[in-house]
Design an enzyme around this catalytic site. Structure first.
Site, short mmCIF file in Angstrom:
data_model
loop_
_atom_site.label_atom_id
_atom_site.label_comp_id
_atom_site.label_asym_id
_atom_site.label_seq_id
_atom_site.Cartn_x
_atom_site.Cartn_y
_atom_site.Cartn_z
N GLU A 136 0.84 -1.20 0.00
CA GLU A 136 0.00 0.00 0.00
C GLU A 136 0.87 1.25 0.00
OE1 GLU A 136 -2.55 -0.80 -1.17
OE2 GLU A 136 -4.22 -0.61 0.22
N THR A 188 -6.39 7.15 -4.94
CA THR A 188 -6.47 7.30 -3.48
C THR A 188 -5.68 8.51 -3.01
OG1 THR A 188 -6.83 4.94 -3.23
CG2 THR A 188 -6.04 6.09 -1.29
N1 HSE Z 1 -9.01 4.18 3.97
C1 HSE Z 1 -8.45 4.44 2.68
C2 HSE Z 1 -8.97 5.80 2.22
C3 HSE Z 1 -8.90 3.38 1.73
O1 HSE Z 1 -10.17 6.02 2.33
O2 HSE Z 1 -8.18 6.61 1.76
C4 HSE Z 1 -8.37 3.55 0.35
O3 HSE Z 1 -8.85 2.50 -0.45
#
Ligand code: HSE
Length: 314
Positions: A136, A188
């Site tokens: 990630e 993201t």
């Molecule tokens: N928790 C993360 C976000 C997940 O919302 O940025 C990304 O898939």
């Protein structure tokens, strides 16, 4: 040096799509979605190189082994465990890039589960988490756990703590998940960049009550409490403007009986929880129609929360 199974040449693993945050638990909560995900195949090489041999994907992905999340995870795993072996890596994407369904997590976790299967004594899911988090970090720049953990474990999980690692595998609610993926990409990184560094204490109190209510609802099997709790006053309002028609899509889901709806992960996909399969189908089509009124075609996934995490398939 870690011992490998000497007779194993090729192995494939499947890792499911995941829905992170689940409205109430930003960066903490996520669930696995059945039937959709990535497949990664590893083949032993005669040298110690770790290379990407093939990527089957509608969109271009990095072939550089340090930039691709799957190979970066395999490299880190081999270095950390002092594994003297090389692999060719083939990635078959079942998930679009930047769709909000844990695409980068699915690739890195599938690669991880495949390379782990070569070990004479494979690591457990909790032991794999730190490698998956590295993936990630390579993909997004932050090591959030709410996609990789449900992807590895299956079910619906809450990361209570990363260090030391404490994962709660929560009771699976009796709901059907609807995920609608509009054909637009939202990375993201971009979706995180709109979030404030600080929040109001009053919002923190509200959101804590929603998260606590949601978790209690799972243990109590109380769908009314789940419905009342499935709300996000922190993240959703900041990200909604990034998704054309978001509020119309959410409202369409609620109008057709959804227990709640919000962004799936960092978006642009939107998830909803339905009481049963037939309501789920009505909700899905209403959500798709709302997206189409904003000139967005979409795919839809209707699934129970999958109890099965990433696993070897061949
Ligand atoms: N928790 C993360 C976000 C997940 O919302 O940025 C990304 O898939």
């Amino acid at each position: 040096m870690t011992n490998l199974k000497s007779n194993l040449i090729t192995i494939s693993a499947f890792a499911p799509a995941t829905c992170a945050n689940v409205a109430v638990g930003f960066d903490l909560l996520g669930f696995a979605i059945a039937g959709v995900g990535d497949v990664v195949t590893l083949t032993r090489r005669n040298d110690e190189h770790i290379l990407i041999s093939e990527i089957i994907s509608d969109e271009p992905l990095p072939m550089d082994p340090d930039k691709n999340t799957a190979s970066a995870v395999v490299k880190y795993f081999c270095q950390d465990l002092n594994i003297k072996a090389g692999f060719d890596i083939k990635i078959k994407k079942g998930l679009a890039l930047g769709c909000g369904m844990g695409g980068s997590a699915a690739s890195s976790v599938a690669a991880l589960v495949a390379v782990n299967a070569y070990l004479a004594q494979p690591l457990t899911a909790p032991q794999l988490v730190k490698y998956a988090l590295h993936g990630e970090h390579v993909a997004v720049g932050t090591a959030h756990s709410d996609n990789v953990i449900p992807c590895l474990y299956g079910g619906i999980t809450l990361t209570q703590s990363l260090s030391p690692l404490r994962v709660l595998e929560l009771p699976i609610p009796d709901v059907v998940a609807v995920i609608v993926h509009p054909h637009t990409r939202l990375d993201t990184k971009e979706s995180r960049s709109v979030l404030p560094r600080e929040i109001l204490l009053t919002d923190h109190i509200k959101q804590s009550a929603y998260l606590a209510g949601f978790i209690a609802a799972l243990y109590e099997k109380d769908l009314d409490l789940l419905q009342a709790s499935l709300q996000d006053c922190l993240v959703e309002p900041k990200r909604a403007p990034l998704i054309p028609g978001f509020y119309a899509v959410k409202q369409a889901a609620l109008n057709h009986g959804a227990l709640g709806a919000s962004l799936s992960g960092s978006g642009p996909s939107v998830f909803a929880f339905a009481k049963n399969q037939s309501e789920a189908l009505g909700i899905a089509s209403a959500m798709q129609q709302a997206f189409s009124q904003h000139q967005l075609q979409s795919d839809v996934y209707v699934s129970l929360i999958s109890t099965q995490g990433a696993h070897v398939v061949a």
